[in-house]
Design a protein around this motif. Structure first.
Motif, short mmCIF file in Angstrom:
data_model
loop_
_atom_site.label_atom_id
_atom_site.label_comp_id
_atom_site.label_asym_id
_atom_site.label_seq_id
_atom_site.Cartn_x
_atom_site.Cartn_y
_atom_site.Cartn_z
N LEU A 105 0.85 -1.51 0.06
CA LEU A 105 -0.13 -0.11 0.04
C LEU A 105 0.55 1.58 0.35
CD1 LEU A 105 -2.37 -1.07 2.67
CD2 LEU A 105 -3.19 -0.45 0.20
N PHE A 106 0.33 2.52 -0.60
CA PHE A 106 1.30 3.10 -1.04
C PHE A 106 -0.15 4.51 -0.28
CE2 PHE A 106 3.02 6.99 -3.88
CZ PHE A 106 3.79 7.34 -2.94
N PRO A 107 -0.29 4.38 0.69
CA PRO A 107 -1.83 5.31 0.93
C PRO A 107 -1.48 7.07 1.12
CG PRO A 107 -0.66 4.49 2.91
CD PRO A 107 0.32 4.12 2.11
N THR A 162 13.35 6.20 2.34
CA THR A 162 13.31 7.45 2.12
C THR A 162 12.71 7.25 0.70
OG1 THR A 162 15.23 8.27 3.04
CG2 THR A 162 14.21 9.41 1.92
N TYR A 163 12.14 7.85 0.33
CA TYR A 163 10.99 8.22 -1.17
C TYR A 163 11.49 10.13 -1.45
CZ TYR A 163 7.45 7.37 -4.23
OH TYR A 163 6.84 6.96 -5.74
N LEU A 164 12.49 9.85 -2.77
CA LEU A 164 11.94 10.61 -3.64
C LEU A 164 10.86 10.72 -4.39
CD1 LEU A 164 16.14 12.17 -3.75
CD2 LEU A 164 14.15 12.89 -2.16
N GLU A 165 9.57 12.43 -4.38
CA GLU A 165 8.73 12.04 -5.19
C GLU A 165 8.87 13.27 -5.91
OE1 GLU A 165 6.26 11.36 -6.78
OE2 GLU A 165 4.94 10.36 -5.12
N ALA A 166 8.41 13.00 -7.60
CA ALA A 166 8.57 14.39 -8.31
C ALA A 166 7.41 14.74 -8.14
CB ALA A 166 9.64 14.08 -9.02
N GLY A 167 6.19 14.25 -8.20
CA GLY A 167 5.25 14.21 -8.39
C GLY A 167 4.42 12.42 -9.67
N SER A 168 3.77 12.00 -9.70
CA SER A 168 3.20 11.16 -10.56
C SER A 168 3.06 12.32 -11.94
CB SER A 168 1.71 10.90 -10.44
OG SER A 168 1.43 9.70 -11.55
N GLY A 169 3.37 11.89 -12.54
CA GLY A 169 3.12 12.62 -13.96
C GLY A 169 4.47 13.81 -14.28
N ALA A 170 5.45 13.88 -12.98
CA ALA A 170 5.65 14.93 -13.77
C ALA A 170 6.92 14.97 -14.85
CB ALA A 170 7.08 15.33 -11.99
N VAL A 210 13.02 6.56 -5.27
CA VAL A 210 12.79 7.43 -6.35
C VAL A 210 11.69 7.83 -7.05
CG1 VAL A 210 13.95 8.74 -8.26
CG2 VAL A 210 15.33 7.84 -6.47
N GLY A 211 10.67 8.78 -7.50
CA GLY A 211 9.46 8.53 -8.56
C GLY A 211 9.00 9.34 -9.21
N GLY A 212 8.44 9.65 -9.86
CA GLY A 212 7.95 10.78 -10.54
C GLY A 212 8.39 11.39 -11.65
N GLY A 213 7.60 11.03 -13.21
CA GLY A 213 8.28 11.36 -13.84
C GLY A 213 8.95 9.97 -15.00
N ILE A 214 9.17 9.09 -14.30
CA ILE A 214 10.14 8.67 -14.88
C ILE A 214 9.31 6.93 -15.99
CG2 ILE A 214 11.69 6.44 -14.81
CD1 ILE A 214 11.95 7.32 -11.72
N THR A 236 7.45 3.53 -10.73
CA THR A 236 6.53 4.29 -12.42
C THR A 236 5.40 3.51 -12.62
OG1 THR A 236 7.46 2.11 -13.85
CG2 THR A 236 8.46 4.25 -13.47
N GLY A 237 4.10 4.64 -12.40
CA GLY A 237 3.02 4.45 -12.44
C GLY A 237 2.71 5.76 -13.83
N THR A 238 2.91 6.05 -14.18
CA THR A 238 1.36 6.34 -14.69
C THR A 238 2.55 5.95 -16.45
OG1 THR A 238 1.62 8.95 -14.28
CG2 THR A 238 1.48 8.52 -16.16
N ILE A 239 3.04 5.53 -16.89
CA ILE A 239 3.57 5.04 -17.75
C ILE A 239 3.08 3.94 -18.46
CG2 ILE A 239 5.42 3.59 -17.21
CD1 ILE A 239 4.97 5.79 -20.39
#
Ligand code: 1GP
Length: 247
Positions: free
Chosen positions: A77-79, A170-178, A201-205, A224-227
C-alpha cells in the motif's frame, strides 16, 4: 520472508528494484489486475497500490483482491491518507510526508491508521516521504513545501532527519506524471548520506534511459505509475525499464 527483506534482498542482488504503482481510482479492478499481471510478466518486483484522490474503500479492496488472483509478487500500500489501508495488502509504506506544512500528513493520518495496520496484520515499512518540484497532485494535496530542483541540500536535510528518526526507507517524489524526475544531483546527494538505508525514487520516469540515470545516481528502487496507464504494451514497457536498471 517479510516484504522489506524481499525488497532489500533484490536491491542487493540485482542492483535496483522496480515497483509498479497502480492507482485503484484510475481503472476497474479487473483492468488493474491485467496491468499488474503484465507488469509482473515484464519483470516488476512488487505492486504498489495507492493514490492521492479516491483511492480507498471498495475500489481499493477489490483492486487488491483481483491483483492477488493474477499475481504472486508482494502488494504494498502507498496510502494518500488513513483511508488508503486494506486488509488485503501484504505491506504498507508507513510514511510521514516530512516536508508537509499540514500536521495531518506528518503524524495525524499515521495515528488514525496505525491501529488498523496493527489489527489487519499488514507489515509496516517505515518511510520518510519527501516531495520535490514540480510535486503534482500529491504535492498539492499534501501541502508540501516543495524542495526546489536546484537545492539538493534541502532534500539531504530532510532525508537525514528521516534517517535519524529511525525510518528505513526514503522516498524522493517528483509527483505522478511530472515532466521531469528528481535530478541525479539530488538523488546522489541523498543516497550519499543515507548509506545502507534504501532510497526510492519516483515521479516522471517513463523510459529505460531515465530509469537508468536515476538508478546510476543512487536510487535503490524505481517507481513507475503513469507510464503503465498510458502504454498499450505494459509488459514490453516494464521489460524496457527493468532491463535498464538491473545488474
Ligand atoms: C507517484 O512516484 C510515483 O507517486 C509514480 O510517478 O506516475 O510519474 O510514474 P509516475
Amino acid at each position: 520472508m517479510k516484504v522489506e527483506e524481499y525488497l532489500n534482498d533484490i536491491a542487493e542482488r540485482e542492483g535496483t528494484v522496480h515497483l509498479t504503482l497502480i492507482d485503484p481510482a484510475s481503472q476497474p479492478p479487473e483492468v488493474a489486475a491485467d496491468i499488474a499481471k503484465a507488469a509482473v510478466d515484464g519483470g516488476t518486483d512488487a505492486i504498489m497500490i495507492g493514490g492521492s484522490t479516491g483511492a480507498g474503500g471498495l475500489a481499493l479492496d477489490q483492486t487488491l483482491l483481483k491483483i492477488k488472483e493474477q499475481t504472486n509478487v508482494p502488494t504494498i500500500l502507498f496510502p494518500g491518507n488513513a483511508g488508503g489501508l486494506s486488509i488485503h495488502a501484504d505491506a504498507v509504506l508507513f510514511m510521514s510526508l516530512l516536508n508537509s506544512r499540514d500536521i495531518n500528513y506528518v503524524t495525524t493520518n499515521q495515528a488514525m491508521g496505525a491501529p488498523l495496520v496493527y489489527k489487519y496484520g499488514i507489515e509496516p515499512i517505515s518511510m520518510a516521504y519527501i516531495i520535490t518540484e514540480p510535486g503534482g497532485t500529491v504535492g498539492w494535496v499534501g501541502d508540501a513545501k516543495l524542495i526546489p530542483r536546484n537545492k539538493p541540500e534541502l532534500a539531504v536535510a530532510y532525508s537525514l532527519a528521516g534517517k535519524y528518526m529511525g525510518m528505513h526507507y526514503t522516498y524522493l517524489e517528483a509527483g505522478s506524471g511530472a515532466d521531469q524526475p528528481v535530478t541525479p544531483a539530488t538523488i546522489g546527494a541523498v543516497k550519499h548520506v543515507l548509506g545502507d538505508n534504501k532510497l526510492i525514487v519516483g515521479g516522471g520516469i517513463r523510459d529505460g534511459m531515465t530509469a537508468k540515470i536515476c538508478a546510476d545516481a543512487g536510487a535503490d528502487m524505481i517507481v513507475t505509475g503513469t507510464i503503465v496507464e498510458e502504454t498499450e504494451d505494459v509488459r514490453n514497457k516494464i521489460e524496457e525499464l527493468v532491463s535498464a536498471i538491473k545488474k
